[in-house]
Design a protein around this motif. Structure first.
Motif, short mmCIF file in Angstrom:
data_model
loop_
_atom_site.label_atom_id
_atom_site.label_comp_id
_atom_site.label_asym_id
_atom_site.label_seq_id
_atom_site.Cartn_x
_atom_site.Cartn_y
_atom_site.Cartn_z
N UNK A 68 0.91 -1.18 0.14
CA UNK A 68 0.00 -0.12 -0.10
C UNK A 68 0.87 1.22 -0.01
N UNK A 69 0.64 2.12 -0.71
CA UNK A 69 1.17 3.70 -0.92
C UNK A 69 0.44 4.58 -0.84
N UNK A 70 0.46 5.38 0.45
CA UNK A 70 -0.38 6.47 0.82
C UNK A 70 0.45 7.79 0.77
N UNK A 125 -15.44 3.97 -3.95
CA UNK A 125 -16.47 2.88 -3.80
C UNK A 125 -15.38 1.68 -3.08
N UNK A 126 -15.37 1.70 -1.90
CA UNK A 126 -14.31 0.93 -1.26
C UNK A 126 -14.77 -0.59 -1.21
N UNK A 127 -16.02 -0.84 -1.43
CA UNK A 127 -16.47 -2.29 -1.52
C UNK A 127 -15.80 -2.82 -2.83
N UNK A 128 -15.83 -2.00 -3.63
CA UNK A 128 -15.25 -2.33 -5.10
C UNK A 128 -13.94 -2.57 -5.21
N UNK A 129 -13.27 -1.57 -4.45
CA UNK A 129 -11.68 -1.65 -4.41
C UNK A 129 -11.57 -2.87 -3.55
N UNK A 130 -12.16 -3.51 -2.65
CA UNK A 130 -11.87 -4.65 -1.88
C UNK A 130 -12.00 -5.67 -2.66
N UNK A 180 -10.12 -2.70 6.62
CA UNK A 180 -10.28 -3.87 5.65
C UNK A 180 -9.35 -4.03 4.54
N UNK A 181 -9.21 -2.79 4.05
CA UNK A 181 -7.99 -2.57 3.02
C UNK A 181 -6.77 -2.85 3.34
N UNK A 182 -6.53 -2.07 4.67
CA UNK A 182 -5.03 -2.01 5.33
C UNK A 182 -4.92 -3.73 5.33
#
Ligand SMILES: Nc1ncnc2c1ncn2[C@@H]1O[C@H](COP(=O)(O)OP(=O)(O)O)[C@@H](O)[C@H]1O
Ligand SMILES: Nc1ccn([C@@H]2O[C@H](COP(=O)(O)O)[C@@H](O)[C@H]2O)c(=O)n1
Ligand SMILES: [Mg+2]
Length: 485
Positions: A68-70, A125-130, A180-182
């Motif tokens: 992950x790059x933030x 749309x974080x659901x779609x990203x997940x 959840x993404x993390x």
């Protein structure tokens, strides 16, 4: 303001930010005030070489490595990712931009776009990203949406087909926000840059690439971008394992990250082929010790010191593969603690001579352990080998930790293993411990003895025409026991 003026402002700002940072955050000498203890700092004194905490302890070598790059807007996230990908040119790497998952705007939102907050987590749309990252992690391909910053909308009928890869880089301002993404990430990088530097870069980029005028950029920045940075992005910096000041300029940090990923990828393929090969979790700490012992100019004292530290880690890791039984004890508080009992029927066997360098670490971990020896000696040039051995009589009842710091061709290892099996040791009772292993040696031993486990700290590139491990570390036994003069 002309482009020329912007550049000079930016150059001044970049220069001003310089002295405050000194490279990849590693050793805690210059702690970053806003970073968590997990994200340590690499200052200018590499001698105090401690390492950044890993987030990939859960990393299974059989799954893609997710990075992950933030960082704030225009901090250089995309630039850093592009550089990492370029340097990893011969590996399967994909970049996923969080921007691709911006929600399309409703008609009303589009009509009042200047009031829309693109920096709030709800804009994505974080659901779609997940779903995307989970599918890629599971080895499936994904149709990633294409986002147009000029029209603030997704292209309705074109997608970017992304195939499963060994490394997935997920980049975006808020990729550390959702737990959840993390949790899908094995490594988290935060790209740091001063707010004024970022604003100057954003003005230039958004006027040139995103079709904006300066008034709208400044208005949006004050109303949404800056508050969202303070509320969501900066608080997520504490999750980073590595903080990169100066972004794409920071070649040292990018090189270290690329090396780290390359190590993971090297391990990856062999571990996919042979499920009994285990590589101890690579950290910059371990790479640092390898860098020292592989250096031809290191002093003998340091070579022994850092080899011993690495050997100890390999031995501890190897012991973790032994069977155990459940055990309960009563603690001083009168409570029951349910734990495990170590396997008692153990034996170390060193392949003489360099394997003897691993005996002390084994003795230090297993009180009173019996240690046998096997010497394999080439008898002339006719390919014959003499084997001398001194092993405990009841070795067939013991789990064996076979010790050799370097696995090269695998020929002598195979002879030693063959001998142990002749003595009645079940193949699955043997754990072969190395510091450095050549892929050829791993193939040779694992093919012939598929139930035996190999535990190593690094897998090197290959053997050269003289069957020496490359890059390797030379004659380990001679360097360790001081007979290399
Ligand atoms: N170290 C740097 N020095 C000067 N300009 C840079 C640097 N890093 C990035 N840029 C420029 O700044 C802008 C923003 O960089 P980018 O990598 O797109 O940031 P992010 O993805 O974090 O928004 C781009 O136009 C890029 O070319
Ligand atoms: N239609 C949009 C959507 C987003 N933005 C801005 O983009 C920034 C995120 O991208 P970076 O490459 O800068 O990380 C974010 O700050 C949004 O304000 C936009 O301008 N228009
Ligand atoms: Mg970007």
């Amino acid at each position: 303001m002309t482009m020329g003026d912007e550049k000079s402002i930016e150059v001044v700002m970049e220069a001003a930010s310089g002295p405050h940072f000194s490279g990849l955050h590693i050793d805690g000498l210059l702690p970053s005030p806003s970073a968590s203890p997990r994200a340590a700092t690499a200052a200018s004194a590499p001698a105090a070489f401690s390492y950044f905490a890993q987030s990939d302890s859960e990393f299974s070598s059989r799954q893609p490595f997710v990075i992950g790059v933030s960082g704030g807007t225009a901090s250089g996230k995309t630039t850093v990712c592009d550089m990492i990908i370029q340097q990893l040119h011969d590996h399967r790497v994909v970049l996923i931009n969080q921007d691709s998952f911006y929600r399309g705007l409703t008609r009303e939102e589009s009509e009042r776009v200047h009031e829309y907050n693109f920096d709030h987590p709800d804009a994505f749309d974080t659901e779609q990203l997940l779903d995307c990252i989970q599918k890629l992690k599971a080895g499936q391909s994904y149709q990633v949406p294409i986002y147009d910053f000029k029209t603030h909308s997704r292209c309705s009928d074109i997608f970017r087909q992304v195939n499963a890869s060994d490394v997935i880089i997920l980049e975006g301002i808020l990729v550390f926000h959702d737990p959840r993404v993390r949790s899908l990430m094995n490594m988290k990088i935060f790209v740091d840059a001063d707010a004024d530097v970022r604003l100057a870069r954003r003005i230039r980029r958004d006027t040139v690439e995103r079709g904006r005028d300066i008034d709208s950029i400044l208005g949006m920045y004050a109303k949404f971008v800056k508050p969202a940075f303070d509320d969501f992005i900066l608080p997520s910096k504490k999750y980073a394992d590595v903080i990169i000041p100066r972004g794409g300029e920071n070649h040292v940090a990018i090189d270290l990250i690329v090396q780290h990923i390359q190590t993971k990828l090297g391990q990856h393929n062999l571990c996919k082929i042979y499920s009994n090969v285990y590589i101890i979790q690579s950290t910059f700490q371990i790479r640092g010790m390898h860098t020292l012992i592989r250096d031809k100019d290191i002093s003998k004292h340091d070579f022994v010191f850092y080899s011993d530290r690495l050997i100890r880690l390999v031995v501890e890791h190897g012991l973790g593969h032994l069977p155990f039984t459940e055990k309960q004890v009563v603690t001083p508080t009168g409570s029951i603690y349910t734990g495990v009992d170590f396997c008692k029927k153990l034996c170390g066997v060193s392949i003489v001579r360099s394997g003897e360098s691993m005996e002390n670490a084994l003795r230090a971990c297993c009180k009173g352990i019996k240690i046998g020896k096997i010497l394999i000696h080439r008898d002339g040039d006719n390919g014959k080998q003499l084997i001398y051995e001194k092993l405990p009589k009841d070795i067939c009842e013991r789990h064996v930790l076979l010790l050799d710091p370097v696995l090269a061709t695998g020929n002598s290892a195979n002879q030693a293993i063959e001998l142990l099996i002749q003595k009645g040791v079940p193949e699955s009772y043997i754990i072969f411990l190395n510091l450095v292993s050549a892929p050829e040696g791993i193939h040779c031993v694992s093919k012939r003895f598929p139930s035996l486990k190999i535990v190593t700290s690094e897998i090197d590139m290959a053997l050269n025409e003289e069957f020496r491990v490359i890059p390797g570390m030379g004659e380990f036994g001679d360097r360790y026991f001081g007979t290399d003069d």
